[in-house]
Design an enzyme around this catalytic site. Structure first.
Site, PDB file in Angstrom:
ATOM      1  N   HIS A  76      24.141   7.744 -14.835  1.00  0.00           N
ATOM      2  CA  HIS A  76      23.609   6.831 -15.852  1.00  0.00           C
ATOM      3  C   HIS A  76      22.106   6.645 -15.634  1.00  0.00           C
ATOM      4  CE1 HIS A  76      22.832   3.278 -18.279  1.00  0.00           C
ATOM      5  NE2 HIS A  76      22.447   2.621 -17.198  1.00  0.00           N
ATOM      6  N   ASP A 105      -2.554  20.240 -34.423  1.00  0.00           N
ATOM      7  CA  ASP A 105      -1.325  20.438 -33.647  1.00  0.00           C
ATOM      8  C   ASP A 105      -1.652  20.055 -32.210  1.00  0.00           C
ATOM      9  OD1 ASP A 105       1.094  21.480 -32.383  1.00  0.00           O
ATOM     10  OD2 ASP A 105       1.386  22.604 -34.246  1.00  0.00           O
ATOM     11  N   TRP A 146      20.525   6.852  -8.313  1.00  0.00           N
ATOM     12  CA  TRP A 146      19.454   7.653  -8.921  1.00  0.00           C
ATOM     13  C   TRP A 146      18.284   7.819  -7.959  1.00  0.00           C
ATOM     14  CZ3 TRP A 146      14.298   7.042 -10.573  1.00  0.00           C
ATOM     15  CH2 TRP A 146      13.751   5.782 -10.390  1.00  0.00           C
ATOM     16  N   SER A 172       8.896  20.449 -16.819  1.00  0.00           N
ATOM     17  CA  SER A 172       8.805  20.061 -18.215  1.00  0.00           C
ATOM     18  C   SER A 172       7.816  18.909 -18.387  1.00  0.00           C
ATOM     19  CB  SER A 172      10.191  19.676 -18.720  1.00  0.00           C
ATOM     20  OG  SER A 172      10.094  18.985 -19.925  1.00  0.00           O
ATOM     21  N   SER A 173       7.941  17.888 -17.532  1.00  0.00           N
ATOM     22  CA  SER A 173       7.055  16.728 -17.657  1.00  0.00           C
ATOM     23  C   SER A 173       5.606  17.098 -17.404  1.00  0.00           C
ATOM     24  CB  SER A 173       7.431  15.658 -16.630  1.00  0.00           C
ATOM     25  OG  SER A 173       8.615  15.057 -16.996  1.00  0.00           O
ATOM     26  N   HIS A 256       7.428   4.309  -8.135  1.00  0.00           N
ATOM     27  CA  HIS A 256       6.791   3.163  -8.771  1.00  0.00           C
ATOM     28  C   HIS A 256       5.920   3.550  -9.956  1.00  0.00           C
ATOM     29  CE1 HIS A 256       6.620  -0.972  -9.350  1.00  0.00           C
ATOM     30  NE2 HIS A 256       5.374  -0.808  -9.699  1.00  0.00           N
ATOM     31  N   GLU A 258       6.414   5.953 -11.726  1.00  0.00           N
ATOM     32  CA  GLU A 258       7.410   6.372 -12.716  1.00  0.00           C
ATOM     33  C   GLU A 258       7.829   5.217 -13.631  1.00  0.00           C
ATOM     34  OE1 GLU A 258       8.715   9.098 -13.774  1.00  0.00           O
ATOM     35  OE2 GLU A 258      10.449   8.353 -14.876  1.00  0.00           O
ATOM     36  N   TYR A 260       6.063   2.774 -14.533  1.00  0.00           N
ATOM     37  CA  TYR A 260       4.979   2.525 -15.505  1.00  0.00           C
ATOM     38  C   TYR A 260       4.879   3.645 -16.509  1.00  0.00           C
ATOM     39  CZ  TYR A 260       4.015  -1.411 -12.626  1.00  0.00           C
ATOM     40  OH  TYR A 260       4.162  -2.579 -11.945  1.00  0.00           O
ATOM     41  N   SER A 271       1.301  -2.247 -29.326  1.00  0.00           N
ATOM     42  CA  SER A 271      -0.078  -2.546 -29.724  1.00  0.00           C
ATOM     43  C   SER A 271      -0.444  -1.923 -31.064  1.00  0.00           C
ATOM     44  CB  SER A 271      -1.065  -2.062 -28.658  1.00  0.00           C
ATOM     45  OG  SER A 271      -0.739  -2.618 -27.407  1.00  0.00           O
ATOM     46  N   HIS A 305       7.019  -2.058  -1.989  1.00  0.00           N
ATOM     47  CA  HIS A 305       7.721  -3.304  -2.323  1.00  0.00           C
ATOM     48  C   HIS A 305       9.181  -3.033  -2.692  1.00  0.00           C
ATOM     49  CE1 HIS A 305       6.213  -2.911  -6.749  1.00  0.00           C
ATOM     50  NE2 HIS A 305       7.402  -2.386  -6.637  1.00  0.00           N
ATOM     51  N   HIS A 306       9.521  -1.750  -2.845  1.00  0.00           N
ATOM     52  CA  HIS A 306      10.941  -1.412  -3.032  1.00  0.00           C
ATOM     53  C   HIS A 306      11.655  -1.332  -1.685  1.00  0.00           C
ATOM     54  CE1 HIS A 306      10.488  -0.294  -7.307  1.00  0.00           C
ATOM     55  NE2 HIS A 306       9.272   0.071  -6.947  1.00  0.00           N
ATOM     56  N   THR A 331      -0.872  -7.400 -16.530  1.00  0.00           N
ATOM     57  CA  THR A 331       0.295  -7.476 -17.411  1.00  0.00           C
ATOM     58  C   THR A 331       0.240  -8.760 -18.245  1.00  0.00           C
ATOM     59  OG1 THR A 331       1.474  -6.374 -15.639  1.00  0.00           O
ATOM     60  CG2 THR A 331       2.790  -7.154 -17.469  1.00  0.00           C
ATOM     61  N   LYS A 334      -2.084  -8.413 -21.101  1.00  0.00           N
ATOM     62  CA  LYS A 334      -1.512  -7.716 -22.256  1.00  0.00           C
ATOM     63  C   LYS A 334      -0.644  -8.643 -23.103  1.00  0.00           C
ATOM     64  CE  LYS A 334      -0.814  -3.474 -22.467  1.00  0.00           C
ATOM     65  NZ  LYS A 334      -2.036  -2.764 -22.849  1.00  0.00           N
ATOM     66  N   ARG A 453      24.272  -4.694  -5.781  1.00  0.00           N
ATOM     67  CA  ARG A 453      24.359  -3.708  -6.857  1.00  0.00           C
ATOM     68  C   ARG A 453      25.119  -2.476  -6.378  1.00  0.00           C
ATOM     69  NH1 ARG A 453      18.367  -0.901  -6.905  1.00  0.00           N
ATOM     70  NH2 ARG A 453      19.284   0.382  -8.536  1.00  0.00           N
TER      71      ARG A 453
END
Lengths: 528, 382
Positions: A76, A105, A146, A172-173, A256, A258, A260, A271, A305-306, A331, A334, A453
């Site tokens: 998932h 293009d 994951w 790909s990315s 991290h 990722e 963002y 926006s 921080h993870h 943040t 924004k 979790r």
């Protein structure tokens, strides 16, 4: 075939059937492919989420065994991140970046085709081991979360499938990002300086740099796992002198930024939409750009921080706490800017605006819990509980996903030439909104009360909230079929869209006819 | 048309408002919040958590009120005319600096709490905790060391379609065979490590969570102010049975603790003497002890099934080549584990007698019929 001949006659002509899609180099076709691919992945990842929620509907194991459950949580997460959210943003970029900067293009059309067509193979490879057991319930898909922490992922029999799937996703990315950067930096219409670019283009430019910076790090992490497993190295194996915590540092140095990567383009979409429906210019354009850039920069220096509970030195923990809570500043800027854009505007609430405003409200809640999680001593309690699950679904579902849906609804009339059905759009929005909150809000409470979790079964005191979450999840999940119906209906027909589509629309894409012709901006527009 | 859609909008907002109201109210009650901590540092963490929470609530109310007000008032259907302001250096500087100051105000107490939380010095006693798939091993020194796994009744109930109504089981999934016993009002230091994958040791009421990582020895500490039973669970995904390795701590008075520890020491010495003696055991004795280890302390049934049938992707033992083949290979697999798989090395978890018994059991149960293994064989293979 002479090139001069085709040049004049190629307008709106393209091969038909499967060849059109396999060989296309057209940014609109590729954008469409990306968006449909991501929708299929969204449905698949969503179905897996419903298996998780169904099993957690009541305590005790009723539907799947714990290994299958772990496989569901793992796939998932991976499918939603790499299959649904990221490709959807690339799809939106493909469609919109050329239209918004006045380019004919993407800069590298053939690579564009390749970067899309890698994806279905990567996804297949990721999911295939699920079908390699004796029967469906003994599927052998990845079941290590994951985040695939070593050494747990090293125990996985079919690790090579996972590793090469991630490599392909990374190729790909990276190719997609190179293309987007090349397009934005080289192909803007004359007069469109960087500080005149639409916010969506800005956020994608920054996101693309983040991707190029961190996808190789991810590739490195999975490669080290691969050699640990099959070639006898010991990067992460303590018994051979390796370090399991090193894996987490490498992973989160990717992980991290990722998150963002998954939220910044959504900021860009919001926006675009809020000013359109508030009929008022975006408040603080320059500070929005600087805020996005600051968030991107900070994303590189907060990864641990993870990992507050891995046993870092206290000085390290203090540093990562300070750096992390700093993210709240840009943040907050924004959010304040969006709220101020709405202030004293002249607002209407068509579907895209509902999604945009919903995103601002709910993302803010996710931001608040993010601030709470950043406070290290409290994080020791929150860490790896459902509080974290609630937090990141508030930012990724009601931030990234809602942002994507907002963007699709906003630009759909430009793509199809038809207006979507407003009633269905609103129904979809409200059902999703209710389902989403019913699913994830109670998770704050289950987490605080102490439910870890990735648990396939849980003690009785968590039963009520889990039940509510499951009901919410089914409402949320099945409501998405409304979106599928709405989009197909809109492609097939409906009230004809005008060129501007929205009363308050602004930007180059709205100067084109609706639907946007197969080849647009052959002659670059002039920006005053 | 527009009236109708106003209506939907308003209803939605009312709903959202109710939702936010629920948050504020419910968090004040403990069952929706952290369980009440039982030590000073836990209470500090709790207060810090509430401080940040209320800061968020206040800011949230501010921002949401502004947005809701403009959603209601500044809409085209109300005849609102858009203003054209779109920047203000003054405002933008203020709302960059104010959050920054708030963050500093949070960081100061957070720093002091964090330093206390990580200060494991001057501990009164030390207990070593080893995470294992999927149980905990507690080590008090002097040979007092035991495995703590999910209580067998709970384990039976949690199997897929067990037919047992788990809602009738007290403390479902939060009961173990052997509790961790600690004295109250002492600074207890835990040394954490793992023999296989990463686990995480968490007892919510102690406000203490630390990862148990192979190759690392992590430290954490707690004090317990009140006698009683405290329950926690593993909080780092560690494979199939991650949800089934609870932590149960019994906090007792210092006198009771010392008495308990003395008894454990005597028992540990007796068990070590029994296992060390080069006695030759009968097949029946080995089978009986082996079954107990297989279904209890060893936890073998978790992957290989109560009848050796294998669970999910894990190998079955009934009729397997290893369990019916060469004893030396079988001993090697159990004693040293299989690297790169979930099969752990049991050399540190079980003594020679237990290992010999469980291997004999696996070789002779469920229709298997192979040689028996004596403690001396295991000792020779170590």
């Amino acid at each position: 075939m002479s090139e001069t001949m085709t040049h004049d006659t190629h307008h709106d002509e393209h091969p038909s059937g499967i060849k059109r899609w396999l060989f296309t180099t057209n940014h609109k076709d590729i954008g469409t492919l990306y968006l449909w691919f991501s929708f299929i992945m969204f449905m698949l990842g969503g179905a897996m989420a419903l298996v998780i929620r169904a099993e957690l509907f009541q305590p005790g194991m009723q539907i799947v065994d714990p290994n299958f459950f772990n496989m569901m949580t793992t796939l998932h997460g991976l499918i939603m991140v790499f299959g649904a959210i990221m490709p959807a943003f690339v799809g939106l970029a493909n469609w919109q970046v050329p239209l918004m900067i006045g380019a004919p293009d993407m800069a590298l059309p053939r690579m564009n085709n390749w970067s899309f067509w890698i994806l279905p193979f990567a996804a297949t490879m990721l999911v295939a081991p699920m079908f390699m057991g004796d029967n469906f319930m003994s599927g052998q898909g990845p079941a290590f979360g994951w985040t695939f922490y070593a050494p747990l992922s090293g125990q996985y029999d079919k690790l090579a499938f996972f590793v090469f799937a991630v490599h392909l996703l990374g190729f790909s990315s990276i190719m997609g990002s190179i293309n987007i950067i090349a397009t934005i930096l080289n192909m803007r219409a004359p007069g469109m300086t960087l500080m005149k670019m639409p916010m969506f283009v800005w956020t994608w430019l920054i996101t693309a740099f983040l991707l190029i910076a961190v996808m190789p790090v991810l590739a490195g992490a999975v490669t080290m796992l691969l050699t640990d497993k099959y070639f006898g190295t010991s990067f992460f194996d303590a018994a051979g002198g390796g370090d399991p915590v090193l894996f987490q540092h490498v992973f989160w140095f990717f992980g991290h930024p990722e998150v963002y990567i998954m939220i910044l383009p959504a900021f860009g979409i919001i926006s675009e939409i809020i000013p359109t429906f508030a009929r008022k210019k975006l408040f603080g354009y320059a500070s929005m750009v600087y805020a996005v850039a600051s968030i991107a920069f900070l994303s590189f220096i907060v990864w641990a921080h993870h990992m507050f509970t891995v046993g870092m030195p206290v000085a390290g923990e203090l540093y990562f706490m300070y750096a992390t809570v700093m993210i709240a500043v840009p943040t907050a800027v924004k959010v304040f800017n969006w709220a101020t854009t709405m202030w004293r505007g002249s607002m209407t609430f068509e579907t895209p605006m509902l999604w945009a405003v919903g995103t601002v409200f709910l993302f803010t809640i996710g931001g608040f819990t993010g601030l709470m999680l950043g406070v290290a001593p409290a994080d020791f309690q929150y860490h790896d509980t459902y509080f974290v699950v609630a937090h990141f679904h508030y930012v990724l579902v009601s931030g990234a996903l809602f942002g994507i849906i907002a963007g699709v609804m906003y630009w759909l009339p430009k793509w199809t030439g038809n207006m979507y059905n407003e009633g269905l759009g609103k129904l979809h929005f409200w059902l999703t909104m209710i389902g989403m909150n019913l699913t994830f809000f109670p998770m704050h409470f289950t987490g605080l009360a102490g439910m870890p979790r990735r648990y396939s079964d849980y003690p009785l005191q968590f039963a009520e909230f889990n039940q509510i979450s499951t009901i919410g999840a089914f409402i949320f999940g099945f409501s998405q079929l409304i979106m599928l119906y709405l989009i197909i209906k809109c492609i097939k027909g409906g009230e004809k869209a005008t060129d501007e589509v929205w009363e308050g629309s602004h930007g180059l894409e709205w100067t084109l006819p609706s639907p946007a012709p197969y080849h647009s901006f052959d002659t670059a527009p002039e920006i005053k | 048309m527009s009236f109708k859609h106003n209506n939907i909008m308003t209803k939605g907002l009312v709903l959202l408002g109710l939702w936010l109201g629920v948050v504020g109210q419910s968090v004040a009650e403990y069952n929706l919040n952290f369980p009440e901590p039982v030590n000073a540092v836990g209470r500090e963490i709790y207060d810090l958590h509430m401080l940040v929470f209320w800061i968020c609530v206040v800011i949230g109310i501010g921002v949401f009120t502004m947005m809701i007000y403009s959603i209601i008032k500044h809409r085209k259907s109300k005849g609102a005319v858009p203003s054209d302001f779109h920047e203000s250096a003054k405002v933008e500087v203020v709302w960059t600096i104010v959050p920054f100051i708030i963050l500093i105000a949070v960081a100061i107490p957070a720093t002091s709490t964090l330093i206390k939380l990580e200060d494991t010095s001057d501990a009164d006693l030390t207990i070593k905790v080893t995470g294992l798939q999927w149980k905990w091993k507690y080590d008090y020194g002097d040979g007092v060391s035991y495995i703590s796994s999910l209580h067998p009744d709970h384990n039976k109930a949690r199997q897929l379609n067990s037919g047992i109504d788990v809602t009738k089981i007290d403390n479902y999934l939060l009961e173990v065979d052997n509790e961790l016993v600690v004295p109250i009002n002492k600074k207890i230091r835990f040394l954490l490590t793992s023999d296989d994958v990463i686990h995480s040791f968490w007892v919510p009421k102690f406000a203490m969570k630390k990862d148990a990582i192979p190759g690392y020895v992590n430290e954490t500490w707690t004090t317990v102010e009140k006698e009683g039973v405290y329950r926690g669970q593993c909080t780092e995904l560690c494979g199939k049975d991650h949800a089934f390795m609870p932590i149960v701590v019994r906090a007792v008075s210092e006198g009771d603790y010392n008495a308990w520890l003395a008894k454990q020491k005597t028992a540990a010495a007796a068990a070590a003497a029994e296992a060390a003696a080069d006695k030759v055991w009968s097949k029946e004795d080995l089978m009986a002890r082996g079954e107990a280890v297989y279904k209890g302390k060893g936890g073998c049934f978790g992957c290989h099934g109560a009848n050796g049938e294998g669970v999910a992707t894990f190998p079955k033992l009934a009729g397997s080549a290893i369990a019916t083949g060469d004893a030396a290979k079988h001993i090697d697999v159990v004693v040293n584990g299989v690297p790169g798989t979930a099969m752990a090395a049991y050399s540190g978890q079980l003594n020679d007698l237990e290992l010999a018994a469980v291997i004999t059991y696996e070789r002779n149960a469920w229709g298997n019929n192979a040689s028996i293994v004596q403690p001396a064989d295991v000792k020779a293979a170590r």
